[in-house]
Design an enzyme around this catalytic site. Structure first.
Site, PDB file in Angstrom:
ATOM      1  N   CYS A 115       0.818  -1.220   0.000  1.00 46.71           N
ATOM      2  CA  CYS A 115       0.000   0.000   0.000  1.00 46.71           C
ATOM      3  C   CYS A 115       0.848   1.265   0.000  1.00 46.71           C
ATOM      4  O   CYS A 115       0.338   2.358  -0.268  1.00 46.71           O
ATOM      5  CB  CYS A 115      -0.925   0.014   1.196  1.00 46.71           C
ATOM      6  SG  CYS A 115      -1.857  -1.506   1.351  1.00 46.71           S
ATOM      7  N   HIS A 253      -3.240   7.025   2.443  1.00 46.23           N
ATOM      8  CA  HIS A 253      -3.713   5.773   1.850  1.00 46.23           C
ATOM      9  C   HIS A 253      -5.111   5.478   2.393  1.00 46.23           C
ATOM     10  O   HIS A 253      -5.335   5.556   3.606  1.00 46.23           O
ATOM     11  CB  HIS A 253      -2.735   4.642   2.186  1.00 46.23           C
ATOM     12  CG  HIS A 253      -3.280   3.276   1.926  1.00 46.23           C
ATOM     13  ND1 HIS A 253      -3.910   2.941   0.747  1.00 46.23           N
ATOM     14  CD2 HIS A 253      -3.309   2.150   2.695  1.00 46.23           C
ATOM     15  CE1 HIS A 253      -4.295   1.675   0.803  1.00 46.23           C
ATOM     16  NE2 HIS A 253      -3.947   1.179   1.974  1.00 46.23           N
ATOM     17  N   ASN A 283     -10.432  -0.095  -0.327  1.00 42.50           N
ATOM     18  CA  ASN A 283      -8.973   0.025  -0.243  1.00 42.50           C
ATOM     19  C   ASN A 283      -8.372  -0.495  -1.539  1.00 42.50           C
ATOM     20  O   ASN A 283      -8.404  -1.692  -1.809  1.00 42.50           O
ATOM     21  CB  ASN A 283      -8.499  -0.791   0.970  1.00 42.50           C
ATOM     22  CG  ASN A 283      -6.988  -0.795   1.131  1.00 42.50           C
ATOM     23  OD1 ASN A 283      -6.244  -0.422   0.235  1.00 42.50           O
ATOM     24  ND2 ASN A 283      -6.529  -1.254   2.284  1.00 42.50           N
TER      25      ASN A 283
HETATM   26  C1  4VN Z   1      -3.601  -0.124   6.505  1.00 40.45           C
HETATM   27  C2  4VN Z   1      -4.692  -0.518   7.267  1.00 40.45           C
HETATM   28  C3  4VN Z   1      -5.485  -1.577   6.909  1.00 40.45           C
HETATM   29  C4  4VN Z   1      -6.612  -1.993   7.747  1.00 40.45           C
HETATM   30  C5  4VN Z   1      -6.399  -2.647   8.922  1.00 40.45           C
HETATM   31  C6  4VN Z   1      -7.465  -3.068   9.679  1.00 40.45           C
HETATM   32  C7  4VN Z   1      -8.755  -2.839   9.273  1.00 40.45           C
HETATM   33  C8  4VN Z   1      -7.904  -1.749   7.378  1.00 40.45           C
HETATM   34  C9  4VN Z   1      -9.639  -4.139  11.134  1.00 40.45           C
HETATM   35  C10 4VN Z   1     -10.687  -3.980  12.204  1.00 40.45           C
HETATM   36  C11 4VN Z   1     -12.066  -4.086  11.623  1.00 40.45           C
HETATM   37  C12 4VN Z   1     -12.264  -3.068  10.527  1.00 40.45           C
HETATM   38  C13 4VN Z   1     -11.198  -3.201   9.461  1.00 40.45           C
HETATM   39 CL1  4VN Z   1      -5.030   0.380   8.654  1.00 40.45          CL
HETATM   40  C14 4VN Z   1      -5.169  -2.268   5.763  1.00 40.45           C
HETATM   41  C15 4VN Z   1      -4.090  -1.895   5.013  1.00 40.45           C
HETATM   42  C16 4VN Z   1      -3.774  -2.630   3.800  1.00 40.45           C
HETATM   43  O1  4VN Z   1      -3.983  -1.788   2.727  1.00 40.45           O
HETATM   44  C17 4VN Z   1      -3.311  -0.803   5.357  1.00 40.45           C
HETATM   45  N1  4VN Z   1      -8.948  -2.170   8.139  1.00 40.45           N
HETATM   46  N2  4VN Z   1      -9.852  -3.262   9.988  1.00 40.45           N
HETATM   47  C18 4VN Z   1     -13.061  -3.902  12.764  1.00 40.45           C
HETATM   48  O2  4VN Z   1     -13.452  -2.764  13.064  1.00 40.45           O
HETATM   49  O3  4VN Z   1     -13.405  -4.903  13.383  1.00 40.45           O
END
Ligand code: 4VN
Length: 328
Positions: A115, A253, A283
């Site tokens: 990313c 990002h 994303n």
């Molecule tokens: C940066 C990030 C993420 C990412 C990590 C976690 C996440 C996106 C986990 C908890 C969930 C909701 C979704 Cl911060 C991914 C990348 C990769 O591009 C980079 N979402 N979540 C919940 O709330 O239970």
């Protein structure tokens, strides 16, 4: 940096595949809900490619950027694609795009920093361009994440989308866009986000386990971003004798709307300075920052040659992260 030849962003383009999958569409296949996805991530829908591969999205984004200015493909000396979802290991996506757009004088290669790929690729391209005989470089972030996610895993499948964005960099006597940067990696935490594992497999060895799908420990990544991203932004701004208040926009990002809000709080900067389009695209990994930049230019919020100051910050798999400070 002052004795280097100056480099600026000359034009920007994007390409998004047509097919939209809404959160409600996903509930047909996955045990999830629009309420859960929206409240946890800010995502309402994502675009998914049905026929086009990463090189096709990147080709269209490149043609858009070139079409906005009077630059011919033959004038490009360097073509870098940032991707973690290439058509193949070889040829690189960059070489396929080079052929598609007839950029016959360009060297071409891919960068994989997940990313953070677009931020890494801009940094590399700016340096190569500034010491080179050629005038133009194309930097593209493009992903077909829909082919790497595990569509049976509701914790990751709902997060990602497909798309491509492109910037055309130009050597220029007057303006230096790239004022400062920091780029980081922590490979010791690489297992927090893996994709496309390839096991050793030959005459002598077989049966090793590898998971081709994207796997993510969401909590680990979230914690890492909260600890490292605000620091990277403060570092790049203060190292160049500026204050956060002097930055017009922080283009992060687009990984999670709650995370962007948390970063804005930590920096004590209004959320309006953190433009977002994750609701529409999900994303898109390395493509998210150039897609966002193109939309902000199309909407008139950001203008090239305006003297606006922006920070671009990528973060994700590797783990990798980093920020660019850019004067437009
Ligand atoms: C940066 C990030 C993420 C990412 C990590 C976690 C996440 C996106 C986990 C908890 C969930 C909701 C979704 Cl911060 C991914 C990348 C990769 O591009 C980079 N979402 N979540 C919940 O709330 O239970």
């Amino acid at each position: 940096m002052s004795n280097r030849v100056k480099v600026r962003i000359h034009s920007v383009g994007k390409y998004i595949p047509e097919k939209i999958l809404t959160n409600d569409d996903l509930t047909e296949w996955l045990d999830t809900s629009d309420e859960w996805i929206t409240s946890r991530t800010g995502i309402k829908q994502r675009h998914i490619s049905t026929t086009e591969n990463t090189s096709d999205l990147c080709t269209e984004a490149a043609l858009k950027a070139l079409g906005k200015v009077k630059v011919k493909a033959e004038e490009i000396g360097l073509l870098i694609v940032a991707t973690m979802s290439p058509d193949a290991h070889s040829p690189s996506v960059a070489c396929t795009v080079q052929s598609n757009i007839h950029a016959k004088n360009a060297m071409a290669f891919d960068i994989n920093a997940a990313c953070s790929g677009f931020v890494y690729a801009c940094s590399v391209a700016e340096k190569m361009l500034s010491v080179s005989p050629y005038q133009y470089a194309l930097v593209i972030g493009g992903e077909v994440m829909s082919k790497v996610v595990d569509w049976k895993d509701r914790s990751t499948a709902v997060l990602f989308g497909d798309g491509a964005g492109c910037v055309l960099l130009e050597k220029n006597e007057n303006t230096h866009s790239f004022i400062g940067e920091n780029l980081h990696a922590d490979g010791s935490r690489g297992s927090s986000l893996t994709s496309g594992e390839v096991a050793v497999n030959n005459l002598l060895t077989s049966g090793n386990k590898a998971n081709p799908h994207l796997q993510m420990n969401g909590r680990d990544i979230f914690d890492f971003v909260i600890r490292s991203v605000p620091k990277s932004i403060i570092e790049v701004v203060e190292a160049n004798q500026l204050q956060l208040e002097e930055i017009d926009y922080f283009l992060l990002h687009q990984a999670n709307a709650r995370l962007i809000k948390a970063v804005s709080k930590k920096l004590k900067q209004p959320i309006e300075k953190f433009p977002q389009n994750i609701d529409q695209y999900g994303n898109t990994s390395a493509a998210s920052i150039p897609i966002l930049l193109d939309e902000l230019i199309e909407h008139g919020d950001i203008q090239l040659n305006s003297n606006q100051t922006i920070v671009l910050t990528g973060f994700g798999g590797g783990l990798t992260w980093g920020s660019l400070l850019i004067k437009l």
